[in-house]
Design a protein around this motif. Structure first.
Motif, mmCIF file in Angstrom:
data_model
loop_
_atom_site.group_PDB
_atom_site.id
_atom_site.type_symbol
_atom_site.label_atom_id
_atom_site.label_comp_id
_atom_site.label_asym_id
_atom_site.label_seq_id
_atom_site.Cartn_x
_atom_site.Cartn_y
_atom_site.Cartn_z
ATOM 1 N N GLN A 19 56.597 -4.866 25.285
ATOM 2 C CA GLN A 19 57.333 -3.551 25.299
ATOM 3 C C GLN A 19 58.244 -3.639 26.370
ATOM 4 O OE1 GLN A 19 56.804 -1.228 22.243
ATOM 5 N NE2 GLN A 19 58.604 -1.390 23.089
ATOM 6 N N GLU A 20 57.731 -3.776 27.681
ATOM 7 C CA GLU A 20 58.526 -3.521 28.738
ATOM 8 C C GLU A 20 60.005 -4.480 28.843
ATOM 9 O OE1 GLU A 20 56.524 -4.103 32.588
ATOM 10 O OE2 GLU A 20 55.219 -2.310 31.998
ATOM 11 N N ALA A 21 59.785 -5.732 28.120
ATOM 12 C CA ALA A 21 60.850 -6.813 28.159
ATOM 13 C C ALA A 21 61.683 -6.347 26.747
ATOM 14 C CB ALA A 21 60.297 -8.020 27.912
ATOM 15 N N LEU A 22 61.170 -5.487 25.972
ATOM 16 C CA LEU A 22 62.253 -5.221 24.964
ATOM 17 C C LEU A 22 62.424 -3.875 24.966
ATOM 18 C CD1 LEU A 22 60.343 -6.856 21.844
ATOM 19 C CD2 LEU A 22 61.963 -7.937 23.298
ATOM 20 N N ASN A 23 63.733 -3.680 24.144
ATOM 21 C CA ASN A 23 64.308 -2.244 24.168
ATOM 22 C C ASN A 23 63.303 -1.271 23.397
ATOM 23 O OD1 ASN A 23 65.681 0.277 23.751
ATOM 24 N ND2 ASN A 23 67.756 -0.544 23.419
ATOM 25 N N GLU A 24 62.579 -0.323 24.046
ATOM 26 C CA GLU A 24 61.486 0.463 23.536
ATOM 27 C C GLU A 24 62.038 1.349 22.298
ATOM 28 O OE1 GLU A 24 61.065 4.064 26.840
ATOM 29 O OE2 GLU A 24 59.163 2.416 26.391
ATOM 30 N N ASN A 25 63.466 1.568 22.503
ATOM 31 C CA ASN A 25 64.183 2.648 21.361
ATOM 32 C C ASN A 25 64.503 1.951 20.136
ATOM 33 O OD1 ASN A 25 63.754 5.115 23.277
ATOM 34 N ND2 ASN A 25 65.703 4.327 24.240
ATOM 35 N N GLN A 26 64.390 0.621 20.347
ATOM 36 C CA GLN A 26 64.893 -0.195 19.095
ATOM 37 C C GLN A 26 63.631 -1.344 18.417
ATOM 38 O OE1 GLN A 26 67.877 -3.255 20.449
ATOM 39 N NE2 GLN A 26 68.415 -3.554 18.061
ATOM 40 N N TYR A 27 62.332 -1.550 19.452
ATOM 41 C CA TYR A 27 61.531 -2.318 18.823
ATOM 42 C C TYR A 27 60.144 -1.578 19.324
ATOM 43 C CZ TYR A 27 64.887 -5.948 18.553
ATOM 44 O OH TYR A 27 66.143 -6.552 18.044
ATOM 45 N N ILE A 28 59.068 -1.760 18.375
ATOM 46 C CA ILE A 28 57.860 -1.292 18.323
ATOM 47 C C ILE A 28 57.018 -2.341 18.543
ATOM 48 C CG2 ILE A 28 55.764 -0.068 17.459
ATOM 49 C CD1 ILE A 28 58.140 1.653 15.928
ATOM 50 N N VAL A 29 56.052 -2.525 19.485
ATOM 51 C CA VAL A 29 54.995 -3.654 19.789
ATOM 52 C C VAL A 29 53.600 -2.944 19.601
ATOM 53 C CG1 VAL A 29 54.325 -5.262 21.426
ATOM 54 C CG2 VAL A 29 56.604 -4.809 21.344
ATOM 55 N N ALA A 30 52.823 -3.591 18.685
ATOM 56 C CA ALA A 30 51.451 -2.876 18.504
ATOM 57 C C ALA A 30 50.548 -4.008 18.520
ATOM 58 C CB ALA A 30 51.671 -2.285 17.035
ATOM 59 N N VAL A 31 49.412 -3.780 18.844
ATOM 60 C CA VAL A 31 48.317 -4.770 18.794
ATOM 61 C C VAL A 31 47.980 -4.940 17.185
ATOM 62 C CG1 VAL A 31 47.358 -4.373 21.086
ATOM 63 C CG2 VAL A 31 46.408 -3.138 19.165
ATOM 64 N N ASN A 32 47.555 -6.215 16.838
ATOM 65 C CA ASN A 32 47.059 -6.229 15.433
ATOM 66 C C ASN A 32 46.050 -7.352 15.511
ATOM 67 O OD1 ASN A 32 47.246 -6.110 12.626
ATOM 68 N ND2 ASN A 32 49.407 -6.115 12.652
ATOM 69 N N LEU A 33 45.512 -7.708 13.872
ATOM 70 C CA LEU A 33 44.773 -8.753 13.895
ATOM 71 C C LEU A 33 45.298 -9.570 12.846
ATOM 72 C CD1 LEU A 33 41.239 -6.667 13.716
ATOM 73 C CD2 LEU A 33 42.222 -8.280 15.658
ATOM 74 N N ALA A 34 45.550 -10.816 13.061
ATOM 75 C CA ALA A 34 46.389 -11.736 12.205
ATOM 76 C C ALA A 34 45.302 -12.428 11.272
ATOM 77 C CB ALA A 34 47.110 -12.734 13.080
ATOM 78 N N PRO A 35 45.483 -12.522 10.103
ATOM 79 C CA PRO A 35 44.350 -13.300 9.029
ATOM 80 C C PRO A 35 44.369 -14.829 9.173
ATOM 81 C CG PRO A 35 46.331 -12.564 8.172
ATOM 82 C CD PRO A 35 46.324 -12.088 9.168
ATOM 83 N N THR A 36 43.374 -15.443 9.076
ATOM 84 C CA THR A 36 43.225 -16.989 9.060
ATOM 85 C C THR A 36 42.742 -17.728 7.944
ATOM 86 O OG1 THR A 36 41.067 -16.676 10.140
ATOM 87 C CG2 THR A 36 42.814 -16.704 11.577
ATOM 88 N N THR A 37 42.552 -16.741 7.109
ATOM 89 C CA THR A 37 42.004 -17.270 5.500
ATOM 90 C C THR A 37 42.917 -18.339 5.056
ATOM 91 O OG1 THR A 37 41.265 -15.139 4.900
ATOM 92 C CG2 THR A 37 41.378 -16.825 3.221
ATOM 93 N N PRO A 38 42.471 -19.690 4.817
ATOM 94 C CA PRO A 38 43.132 -20.863 4.508
ATOM 95 C C PRO A 38 44.166 -20.320 3.080
ATOM 96 C CG PRO A 38 40.957 -21.455 4.774
ATOM 97 C CD PRO A 38 40.851 -20.025 4.751
ATOM 98 N N GLN A 39 45.323 -21.053 2.946
ATOM 99 C CA GLN A 39 46.436 -20.908 1.937
ATOM 100 C C GLN A 39 45.402 -21.224 0.472
ATOM 101 O OE1 GLN A 39 49.234 -19.560 2.012
ATOM 102 N NE2 GLN A 39 49.197 -19.503 -0.344
ATOM 103 N N TRP A 40 44.418 -22.126 0.390
ATOM 104 C CA TRP A 40 44.144 -22.551 -0.800
ATOM 105 C C TRP A 40 43.216 -21.436 -1.256
ATOM 106 C CZ3 TRP A 40 38.625 -23.337 -1.785
ATOM 107 C CH2 TRP A 40 37.560 -23.092 -0.532
ATOM 108 N N LEU A 41 42.660 -20.568 -0.481
ATOM 109 C CA LEU A 41 41.761 -19.375 -0.942
ATOM 110 C C LEU A 41 42.593 -18.303 -1.140
ATOM 111 C CD1 LEU A 41 38.541 -19.438 1.489
ATOM 112 C CD2 LEU A 41 38.480 -19.923 -0.877
ATOM 113 N N THR A 42 43.639 -18.009 -0.359
ATOM 114 C CA THR A 42 44.533 -16.788 -0.710
ATOM 115 C C THR A 42 45.298 -17.016 -2.023
ATOM 116 O OG1 THR A 42 46.084 -17.554 0.643
ATOM 117 C CG2 THR A 42 44.881 -16.193 1.572
ATOM 118 N N SER A 43 45.684 -18.255 -2.315
ATOM 119 C CA SER A 43 46.240 -18.607 -3.457
ATOM 120 C C SER A 43 45.417 -18.247 -4.812
ATOM 121 C CB SER A 43 46.550 -19.900 -3.610
ATOM 122 O OG SER A 43 45.809 -20.763 -3.439
ATOM 123 N N MET A 44 44.304 -18.121 -4.536
ATOM 124 C CA MET A 44 43.484 -17.986 -5.497
ATOM 125 C C MET A 44 43.068 -16.499 -5.841
ATOM 126 S SD MET A 44 40.648 -21.129 -5.347
ATOM 127 C CE MET A 44 39.551 -20.345 -6.531
#
Length: 622
Positions: free
Chosen positions: A92-117
């Motif tokens: 957030q310090e490195a980017l323009n805080e008026n232009q970008y928002i930085v948030a903590v998140n959780l990224a999914p790791t489910t394999p593609q073959w499961l999500t496709s179903m």
């Protein structure tokens, strides 16, 4: 005796396979990550932005992997949850805080073959996945002030129609004063108020040779008006949140004029605030004629900066043709001729009539679409006790997005252009569909519940389920021997099916929901205990083993069914009248009852049949 036909075994096997498949994504834990998005829908996250973010992480010595970018959002996966807040601050310090928002998140790791179903992990509630909690205050005094302005307008209209001179109508907040130069005029106004404006309580006063009617809104009407404003805001907020796909949000009234909003899984406070607190609408006004009185027109700027610089804006009539609340439906699209973004609008019957009359009588004139966005400015002061007091000021930003000549009378369906980009068009269409807020709102309190708290809750919940499960399994094995083994296999299947159904239908798991799972474990075993106890009774009465097994399952079925039906009804009632944590408990309880009925009766029976069915048995291990 004690044999299932082949189709029943195949059915159970198919259910087990499907259950395992849809429960499988839950073993793939999400990666801790930080998400980068634009502060507005028009801002893109480019490769240079992601490079700057990675450089900031390298400078802090934070290890990362799996950098993703789709122009709208950027995602950087981290190896440790402990690095999330540090990484968020550094980027957030490195980017323009008026232009970008930085948030903590959780990224999914489910394999593609499961999500496709269509398989995916269970959604976690606010207490498990973290999220944001807001407490908003509805500006009900403004609603009451608007009501008094409407009353003032109505009384002045009455005065004109009755051609009464020497009468003055003045509104101050929620108080109204009518001053007349004689008693007859005063009495005529008070009679009109009594018959037409019953929401007012008034007194007739004579002072210094002048006659007054002093009126205020009644307490009952104030309460009703405030309740209407809060309820309309609740409805609009629920529509906005639902359209944005937030799982199991909580939007409910608190007290007289406050609303609680909880959005599970969202760590981006600024983005969430823009979702629920943004007030934007449209007004349609005719362009003022050059000869129009200055008091009846207002100069507005164009949203298009180039056009604004060339023209300096346009004068529009103060009278509004229709507002955003007349919109029934709105959806974003593209102009087939120019390929530019547009919004297709459908009005309700009242709005369609107003638009038709206004345009039918003004063919050849220009009709403007005025985009209105309110920004909330919060000011914090200290009261006499040193406590912080927040006051909210709504600052309107009004810009012309379209000014076009009326070629023909418009009806309830039409389109507007002049939108800068598709994202802005989609956002405005969403706000119009969700409905206008009845009153501005301010954020009294906001809290971000971090994923670390959720991880702790998840760990404790999992520990409780594991401990309860282990104790139950040991008890069943020791006390019921081979039949206990069959019950334990059915119990494992029950938990698998429960998780699979919750994952498949998008049910949200909360901490009370975990309690519901623990209760389901106990209830599932309880059904087997009834069956096994009945088998023991049959054996004690001298029944042959095969007959005892058959009688145990058949005669215990009614008792099990009655007990589960009553509990299922309770779960439905809890879901219907409860909210938040109570609903989470009710959902898992209801699903658990259905799965336990299947596994405890059909599943256990199938395993016992395979162990003892279709062969001579002298003794049962039970």
């Amino acid at each position: 005796m004690n044999r299932y036909p082949l189709w029943k075994y195949l059915l159970i096997l198919a259910v087990v396979a499907v259950g395992f498949l849809f429960a499988l994504p839950n073993i793939y834990l999400p990666d801790p990550a930080i998400q980068i998005s634009g502060n507005s829908a028009a801002t893109k996250v480019e490769q240079s932005t992601m490079a700057a973010a990675q450089k900031a992480l390298d400078a802090k010595g934070i290890k990362y992997f799996g950098v993703e970018n789709d122009d709208t959002n950027g995602l950087i996966r981290l190896y440790s949850k402990d690095d999330q807040l540090v990484a968020q601050s550094a980027v957030q310090e490195a980017l323009n805080e008026n232009q970008y928002i930085v948030a903590v998140n959780l990224a999914p790791t489910t394999p593609q073959w499961l999500t496709s179903m269509g398989a995916g992990p269970m959604k976690l509630g606010l207490d498990l996945a973290g999220g944001v909690h807001f407490l908003l205050e509805v500006d009900t005094p403004q609603v009451l002030a608007e009501e008094m302005k409407n009353i003032e307008t109505a009384l002045k209209k009455f005065q004109r129609e009755e051609r009464m001179r020497g009468v003055f109508v003045r509104v101050d907040g929620t108080s109204l004063t009518v001053k007349a130069d004689n008693e007859d005029k005063r009495n005529k106004f008070s009679s009109h108020i009594r018959s037409e404006l019953q929401q007012l309580e008034f007194d007739r006063i004579e002072r210094d040779g002048e006659f007054f009617v002093e009126a205020t809104l009644s307490d009952v009407y104030i309460r009703e008006k405030e309740a209407q404003a809060v309820e309309q805001n609740l409805t609009a907020l629920r529509k906005r949140v639902n359209e944005l796909g937030v799982s199991e949000p909580i939007v409910q009234r608190q007290g007289r004029n406050r609303i609680v909003v909880q959005l599970p899984g969202i760590q981006d406070t600024a983005r969430a605030k823009s979702i629920i607190g943004k007030t934007a609408s449209l007004e349609f006004r005719l362009e003022a004629r050059p000869s129009e009185l200055a008091s009846k027109k207002t100069l507005f700027p164009y949203k298009d900066q180039e056009r604004e610089q060339l023209t300096g804006g346009a004068y529009l009539e103060n009278k509004v043709v229709i507002r955003g609340e007349h919109v029934n439906n709105a959806f974003a699209g593209f102009d087939p001729e120019t390929s530019l973004p547009q919004i297709n609008i459908n009005l309700n019957s009242q709005g369609g009539t107003l638009m038709n009359h206004a345009t039918r009588d003004n063919v050849g004139r220009s009709l403007a679409v005025l985009f209105i966005e309110y920004h909330t400015r919060t000011e914090t002061t200290l009261d006499e006790n040193g406590q912080e007091v927040k006051t909210f000021t709504q600052i309107p930003d009004k810009n012309i997005i379209s000014l076009a000549t009326i070629q023909d009378a418009l009806n309830a369906s039409f389109r507007i252009t002049g939108i800068d980009n598709p994202q802005e068009a989609s956002e405005l269409a969403l706000l119009l569909r969700a409905g206008a807020l009845a009153a501005p709102m301010g954020f009294v309190e906001e809290r971000t519940i971090g994923p670390s708290l959720g991880a702790e809750n998840v760990a404790r919940g999992v520990d409780s389920v594991q401990l309860g499960l282990v104790l139950v399994l040991l008890f069943m094995l020791v006390y019921y021997k081979a039949f206990g083994f069959a019950a334990n296999l059915a119990l494992a299947l029950n938990l698998t099916l429960l998780i699979a159904i919750m994952s498949l239908f998008g049910a949200t798991l909360t901490l009370p929901g975990i309690a519901g799972i623990v209760l389901t474990v106990g209830m599932a075993v309880d059904a087997n205990v009834l069956i096994f106890s009945r088998i023991r009774e049959e054996l004690a009465e001298g029944s042959p083993p095969q007959t005892a097994i058959h009688a145990g399952f058949e005669r215990a079925f009614t008792t099990i069914l009655d007990a589960n039906i009553t509990t299922f009804i309770v779960a439905i009632i809890l879901y219907a009248i409860g909210s938040g944590p109570v609903k989470g408990f009710a959902v898992t309880l209801a699903i658990g009852i259905l799965t336990s009925m299947f596994t405890a009766i059909m599943g256990t029976r199938a395993i016992v049949n395979m162990m003892y069915g279709n062969r001579p048995v002298k003794k049962l291990l039970i």
